[in-house]
Design a protein around this motif. Structure first.
Motif, PDB file in Angstrom:
ATOM      1  N   ALA A  66     -31.097 -19.389  53.445  1.00 49.25           N
ATOM      2  CA  ALA A  66     -31.476 -20.532  53.757  1.00 49.25           C
ATOM      3  C   ALA A  66     -32.284 -20.651  55.102  1.00 49.25           C
ATOM      4  O   ALA A  66     -33.006 -21.417  55.189  1.00 49.25           O
ATOM      5  CB  ALA A  66     -29.795 -21.056  54.444  1.00 49.25           C
ATOM      6  N   MET A  67     -32.330 -19.595  56.070  1.00 44.35           N
ATOM      7  CA  MET A  67     -33.287 -19.470  57.147  1.00 44.35           C
ATOM      8  C   MET A  67     -34.564 -19.503  56.398  1.00 44.35           C
ATOM      9  O   MET A  67     -35.608 -19.965  56.938  1.00 44.35           O
ATOM     10  CB  MET A  67     -32.974 -18.503  57.768  1.00 44.35           C
ATOM     11  N   LYS A  68     -34.840 -18.569  55.472  1.00 42.89           N
ATOM     12  CA  LYS A  68     -36.230 -18.713  54.681  1.00 42.89           C
ATOM     13  C   LYS A  68     -36.721 -20.056  54.418  1.00 42.89           C
ATOM     14  O   LYS A  68     -37.799 -20.308  54.468  1.00 42.89           O
ATOM     15  CB  LYS A  68     -36.282 -17.505  53.744  1.00 42.89           C
ATOM     16  N   GLU A  69     -35.956 -20.558  53.613  1.00 41.48           N
ATOM     17  CA  GLU A  69     -36.072 -22.136  52.944  1.00 41.48           C
ATOM     18  C   GLU A  69     -36.540 -22.914  54.144  1.00 41.48           C
ATOM     19  O   GLU A  69     -37.323 -23.676  53.980  1.00 41.48           O
ATOM     20  CB  GLU A  69     -34.793 -22.524  52.271  1.00 41.48           C
ATOM     21  N   GLU A  70     -35.732 -23.037  55.312  1.00 46.47           N
ATOM     22  CA  GLU A  70     -36.097 -23.875  56.500  1.00 46.47           C
ATOM     23  C   GLU A  70     -37.396 -23.323  56.977  1.00 46.47           C
ATOM     24  O   GLU A  70     -38.067 -24.104  57.391  1.00 46.47           O
ATOM     25  CB  GLU A  70     -34.774 -23.577  57.583  1.00 46.47           C
ATOM     26  N   ALA A  71     -37.811 -22.113  57.067  1.00 49.34           N
ATOM     27  CA  ALA A  71     -39.035 -21.577  57.942  1.00 49.34           C
ATOM     28  C   ALA A  71     -40.174 -22.361  56.720  1.00 49.34           C
ATOM     29  O   ALA A  71     -41.057 -22.488  57.452  1.00 49.34           O
ATOM     30  CB  ALA A  71     -39.013 -20.193  58.143  1.00 49.34           C
ATOM     31  N   GLU A  72     -40.148 -22.075  55.436  1.00 51.49           N
ATOM     32  CA  GLU A  72     -40.991 -22.502  54.520  1.00 51.49           C
ATOM     33  C   GLU A  72     -41.078 -24.154  54.691  1.00 51.49           C
ATOM     34  O   GLU A  72     -42.407 -24.337  54.500  1.00 51.49           O
ATOM     35  CB  GLU A  72     -40.653 -22.089  53.061  1.00 51.49           C
ATOM     36  N   ARG A  73     -40.265 -24.714  54.755  1.00 50.26           N
ATOM     37  CA  ARG A  73     -40.223 -26.132  55.021  1.00 50.26           C
ATOM     38  C   ARG A  73     -41.028 -26.682  56.076  1.00 50.26           C
ATOM     39  O   ARG A  73     -41.993 -27.461  56.370  1.00 50.26           O
ATOM     40  CB  ARG A  73     -38.683 -26.753  54.974  1.00 50.26           C
ATOM     41  N   GLN A  74     -40.790 -25.944  57.412  1.00 49.65           N
ATOM     42  CA  GLN A  74     -41.420 -26.145  58.742  1.00 49.65           C
ATOM     43  C   GLN A  74     -42.723 -25.683  58.600  1.00 49.65           C
ATOM     44  O   GLN A  74     -43.965 -26.598  59.162  1.00 49.65           O
ATOM     45  CB  GLN A  74     -40.803 -25.524  59.748  1.00 49.65           C
ATOM     46  N   LYS A  75     -43.207 -24.614  57.866  1.00 53.97           N
ATOM     47  CA  LYS A  75     -44.417 -24.131  57.794  1.00 53.97           C
ATOM     48  C   LYS A  75     -45.185 -25.070  56.624  1.00 53.97           C
ATOM     49  O   LYS A  75     -46.413 -25.418  57.151  1.00 53.97           O
ATOM     50  CB  LYS A  75     -44.619 -22.858  56.915  1.00 53.97           C
ATOM     51  N   ALA A  76     -44.750 -25.735  55.909  1.00 51.02           N
ATOM     52  CA  ALA A  76     -45.254 -26.845  54.900  1.00 51.02           C
ATOM     53  C   ALA A  76     -45.656 -27.801  55.916  1.00 51.02           C
ATOM     54  O   ALA A  76     -46.820 -28.704  55.719  1.00 51.02           O
ATOM     55  CB  ALA A  76     -44.513 -27.099  53.848  1.00 51.02           C
TER      56      ALA A  76
END
Length: 118
Positions: free
Chosen positions: A26-36
């Motif tokens: 979940a943390m990785k998914e959130e980080a990817e979303r913020q990066k995008a």
């Protein structure tokens, strides 16, 4: 032996590792979303577009469409083919005698004109 209750074996370590893996995913998914999102903002700022302009334009378009729908709903509820003109219906209900008097006077005038022509 048959009367003995079988207790489930709980492996605390595997349960912890499974839970940890879910949290990390979940943390990785959130980080990817913020990066995008950061990448999108950077590209729009490089293109000379205000980063918030897109969101404001979308919000304005959404508000305009909602206002249009409200206006259409109001007009269709007041002046639709199925319901007719609500205001005219109320006026007719309140003053039917006036309409009848006007129709009677028009009929008398027509009758007088016909009698005068003969």
């Amino acid at each position: 032996d048959e009367d003995e209750v079988v207790k489930p074996v709980v492996d605390a370590e595997s349960a912890h590792m499974e839970n940890r893996a879910q949290i990390l995913a979940a943390m990785k998914e959130e980080a990817e979303r913020q990066k995008a999102e950061r990448r999108r903002r950077l590209l729009s700022s490089e293109a000379g577009v205000d980063p918030g302009a897109i969101e404001r334009a979308e919000a304005e378009e959404r508000r305009r469409k909602e206002d249009l729908v409200k206006d259409i709903e109001l007009k269709s509820s007041k002046f639709s083919y199925s319901g007719g003109d609500e205001f005219k219906q109320m006026a007719m209900a309140d003053e039917t005698h006036v309409t009848l008097q006007q129709q009677a006077q028009a009929a008398r005038r027509r009758a007088e004109k016909e009698a005068a022509e003969q």
